[in-house]
Each structure stands twice: as structure tokens, then as C-alpha cells.
Design a protein around this motif. Structure first.
Motif, PDB file in Angstrom:
ATOM      1  N   ALA A 111       0.855  -1.193   0.000  1.00  0.00           N
ATOM      2  CA  ALA A 111       0.000   0.000   0.000  1.00  0.00           C
ATOM      3  C   ALA A 111       0.889   1.241   0.000  1.00  0.00           C
ATOM      4  CB  ALA A 111      -0.899   0.002   1.225  1.00  0.00           C
ATOM      5  N   ALA A 112       0.362   2.337  -0.515  1.00  0.00           N
ATOM      6  CA  ALA A 112       1.117   3.596  -0.538  1.00  0.00           C
ATOM      7  C   ALA A 112       0.232   4.718  -0.001  1.00  0.00           C
ATOM      8  CB  ALA A 112       1.575   3.918  -1.955  1.00  0.00           C
ATOM      9  N   ASP A 113       0.761   5.464   0.945  1.00  0.00           N
ATOM     10  CA  ASP A 113       0.041   6.600   1.520  1.00  0.00           C
ATOM     11  C   ASP A 113      -1.354   6.225   2.017  1.00  0.00           C
ATOM     12  OD1 ASP A 113       2.215   8.315   0.962  1.00  0.00           O
ATOM     13  OD2 ASP A 113       1.491   8.583  -1.096  1.00  0.00           O
ATOM     14  N   GLY A 114      -1.462   5.043   2.612  1.00  0.00           N
ATOM     15  CA  GLY A 114      -2.733   4.601   3.155  1.00  0.00           C
ATOM     16  C   GLY A 114      -3.727   4.080   2.137  1.00  0.00           C
ATOM     17  N   GLU A 115      -3.338   4.042   0.875  1.00  0.00           N
ATOM     18  CA  GLU A 115      -4.217   3.553  -0.197  1.00  0.00           C
ATOM     19  C   GLU A 115      -3.773   2.159  -0.622  1.00  0.00           C
ATOM     20  OE1 GLU A 115      -6.898   5.172  -1.512  1.00  0.00           O
ATOM     21  OE2 GLU A 115      -6.571   6.740  -0.012  1.00  0.00           O
ATOM     22  N   LEU A 116      -4.736   1.271  -0.772  1.00  0.00           N
ATOM     23  CA  LEU A 116      -4.417  -0.074  -1.245  1.00  0.00           C
ATOM     24  C   LEU A 116      -3.828  -0.019  -2.646  1.00  0.00           C
ATOM     25  CD1 LEU A 116      -7.635  -2.018  -0.148  1.00  0.00           C
ATOM     26  CD2 LEU A 116      -5.425  -1.931   1.028  1.00  0.00           C
ATOM     27  N   SER A 117      -2.920  -0.936  -2.925  1.00  0.00           N
ATOM     28  CA  SER A 117      -2.411  -1.063  -4.291  1.00  0.00           C
ATOM     29  C   SER A 117      -3.542  -1.593  -5.164  1.00  0.00           C
ATOM     30  CB  SER A 117      -1.226  -2.025  -4.324  1.00  0.00           C
ATOM     31  OG  SER A 117      -1.663  -3.359  -4.072  1.00  0.00           O
ATOM     32  N   ALA A 118      -3.373  -1.510  -6.469  1.00  0.00           N
ATOM     33  CA  ALA A 118      -4.387  -2.037  -7.391  1.00  0.00           C
ATOM     34  C   ALA A 118      -4.618  -3.522  -7.135  1.00  0.00           C
ATOM     35  CB  ALA A 118      -3.968  -1.798  -8.835  1.00  0.00           C
ATOM     36  N   LEU A 119      -3.564  -4.241  -6.829  1.00  0.00           N
ATOM     37  CA  LEU A 119      -3.686  -5.670  -6.552  1.00  0.00           C
ATOM     38  C   LEU A 119      -4.462  -5.912  -5.264  1.00  0.00           C
ATOM     39  CD1 LEU A 119      -2.939  -8.570  -7.353  1.00  0.00           C
ATOM     40  CD2 LEU A 119      -0.776  -8.240  -6.138  1.00  0.00           C
ATOM     41  N   GLN A 120      -4.134  -5.183  -4.213  1.00  0.00           N
ATOM     42  CA  GLN A 120      -4.866  -5.332  -2.960  1.00  0.00           C
ATOM     43  C   GLN A 120      -6.341  -4.976  -3.137  1.00  0.00           C
ATOM     44  OE1 GLN A 120      -2.101  -2.753  -0.836  1.00  0.00           O
ATOM     45  NE2 GLN A 120      -1.773  -4.409   0.655  1.00  0.00           N
ATOM     46  N   GLN A 121      -6.609  -3.908  -3.867  1.00  0.00           N
ATOM     47  CA  GLN A 121      -8.000  -3.498  -4.101  1.00  0.00           C
ATOM     48  C   GLN A 121      -8.752  -4.565  -4.894  1.00  0.00           C
ATOM     49  OE1 GLN A 121      -9.502  -0.674  -2.732  1.00  0.00           O
ATOM     50  NE2 GLN A 121     -11.321  -1.772  -3.408  1.00  0.00           N
ATOM     51  N   ALA A 122      -8.074  -5.170  -5.859  1.00  0.00           N
ATOM     52  CA  ALA A 122      -8.707  -6.234  -6.640  1.00  0.00           C
ATOM     53  C   ALA A 122      -9.038  -7.429  -5.756  1.00  0.00           C
ATOM     54  CB  ALA A 122      -7.802  -6.647  -7.801  1.00  0.00           C
ATOM     55  N   PHE A 123      -8.162  -7.758  -4.828  1.00  0.00           N
ATOM     56  CA  PHE A 123      -8.456  -8.853  -3.900  1.00  0.00           C
ATOM     57  C   PHE A 123      -9.684  -8.515  -3.059  1.00  0.00           C
ATOM     58  CE2 PHE A 123      -4.824 -11.010  -5.196  1.00  0.00           C
ATOM     59  CZ  PHE A 123      -4.694 -12.199  -4.518  1.00  0.00           C
ATOM     60  N   ARG A 124      -9.778  -7.278  -2.644  1.00  0.00           N
ATOM     61  CA  ARG A 124     -10.942  -6.841  -1.868  1.00  0.00           C
ATOM     62  C   ARG A 124     -12.212  -6.895  -2.717  1.00  0.00           C
ATOM     63  NH1 ARG A 124     -11.673  -1.001   1.112  1.00  0.00           N
ATOM     64  NH2 ARG A 124     -13.570  -1.568   2.214  1.00  0.00           N
ATOM     65  N   ASP A 125     -12.141  -6.359  -3.917  1.00  0.00           N
ATOM     66  CA  ASP A 125     -13.310  -6.277  -4.794  1.00  0.00           C
ATOM     67  C   ASP A 125     -13.797  -7.642  -5.272  1.00  0.00           C
ATOM     68  OD1 ASP A 125     -13.121  -3.534  -4.541  1.00  0.00           O
ATOM     69  OD2 ASP A 125     -12.221  -3.234  -6.533  1.00  0.00           O
ATOM     70  N   HIS A 126     -12.867  -8.591  -5.434  1.00  0.00           N
ATOM     71  CA  HIS A 126     -13.218  -9.895  -6.006  1.00  0.00           C
ATOM     72  C   HIS A 126     -13.216 -11.013  -4.963  1.00  0.00           C
ATOM     73  CE1 HIS A 126     -13.344  -8.525 -10.174  1.00  0.00           C
ATOM     74  NE2 HIS A 126     -12.447  -7.650  -9.761  1.00  0.00           N
ATOM     75  N   HIS A 127     -13.231 -10.639  -3.701  1.00  0.00           N
ATOM     76  CA  HIS A 127     -13.295 -11.621  -2.603  1.00  0.00           C
ATOM     77  C   HIS A 127     -12.161 -12.635  -2.698  1.00  0.00           C
ATOM     78  CE1 HIS A 127     -17.157  -9.783  -1.897  1.00  0.00           C
ATOM     79  NE2 HIS A 127     -17.490 -10.055  -3.153  1.00  0.00           N
ATOM     80  N   GLY A 128     -10.979 -12.138  -2.997  1.00  0.00           N
ATOM     81  CA  GLY A 128      -9.808 -13.000  -3.137  1.00  0.00           C
ATOM     82  C   GLY A 128      -9.198 -13.404  -1.812  1.00  0.00           C
TER      83      GLY A 128
END
Length: 154
Positions: A78-95
Motif C-alpha cells: 500500500a502507498a500513503d494509506g491507499e491499497l495497491s491495485a492488486l490489494q484493491q482487486a483482492f478486496r473487490d473480487h473476494h480474493g
């Protein structure tokens, strides 16, 4: 022994026994609790980190071997408290479900996407074959990696 290394861009140092694993050093001595220890044999992938630019099993390395190294843990994605695109994708797709394997899977997937920005489903599955997950059945993980790859292309 004193071990000094750079973790997620920050220089860290602490004393440890020469036999202490890097996983335990990162987790217990430096407070990077995203490093999970599962099998302690390098088989499950839960402890996977980035070590001097390549993924490595932190349970199979001694902390003293990492002296002077650059390490990235899941906290460093993560950068500056924001999830990376990969982390966000895991969140969005229930990974993830229980989350135990997730840090190692994310490290492995990040390495895959850095070397192959548009992997096929088969390439994703092959890259992640060394990371064991007992909860998701892998399809959601694969979906998340594919979504992250697609988001980087737009």
C-alpha cells in the motif's frame, strides 16, 4: 547479533539470536505482523515476502542472512494509506477469506504482474501454485489477479 535491513523503504535494526528466522524477526521483533508463519518449511507460502527484488520464503531464511537486504512485506504494498491495485482487486473480487495466506499470495502475484503484466489464467495458477489457501478455492484469487492486471492496462 544486530541485524539491519530496509523493510518497506524504512531502515530497521534489532538484536536477535543467530538462529532466528527472518519471518519471526520481521513479525515479532520489527512488528510487521503481515508476515504469517504457517508450515515453517517453505511449503505453504504464507511467509512469502520480496527479498532484494524477488519473492522468498521468510521462514526459510535466517534474519542474519538478511542483514543489509531490502524487504517488502504486505504492509509495503500500500502507498500513503491507499491499497495497491492488486490489494484493491483482492478486496473487490473476494480474493481472501480468513486472510492467513493473503500476504504471501499478494507478494507472489505482485512479482508475477511485475514480470508479466498480462498473464493468462493458466500462468496465474502456475505462479500461485506454491501458495496454499484453505478458504477460497483459488478461483476468486485468480479473478482478483486478472482484474489487477486489467486495471494496470487501462
Amino acid at each position: 547479533m544486530k541485524v539491519t535491513l530496509t523493510v518497506n523503504g524504512q531502515v530497521c535494526a534489532a538484536e536477535c539470536e543467530p538462529r532466528r528466522t527472518l519471518a519471526d524477526f520481521l513479525r515479532h521483533d520489527l512488528g510487521f505482523t503481515g508476515v504469517h508463519v504457517g508450515c515453517e518449511h517453505g511449503v505453504c507460502g504464507a511467509c512469502t515476502i520480496t527479498f532484494d527484488g524477488a519473492t522468498a520464503r521468510a521462514c526459510c531464511l535466517l534474519a542474519v542472512q538478511a542483514d543489509g537486504a531490502e524487504v517488502t512485506t504486505v504492509e509495503g504494498l500500500a502507498a500513503d494509506g491507499e491499497l495497491s491495485a492488486l490489494q484493491q482487486a483482492f478486496r473487490d473480487h473476494h480474493g481472501l477469506q480468513c486472510g492467513f495466506c493473503t500476504p504471501g499470495v499478494l507478494a507472489t502475484a505482485a512479482e508475477l504482474l511485475a514480470t508479466n503484466p498480462d498473464p493468462s489464467e493458466a500462468e496465474i495458477r502456475e505462479a500461485l501454485a506454491g501458495n496454499l489457501c484453505r478458504c477460497t478455492g483459488y478461483q476468486f484469487i485468480v479473478d482478483a489477479v486478472r482484474a489487477a492486471a486489467a486495471s494496470k492496462q487501462t
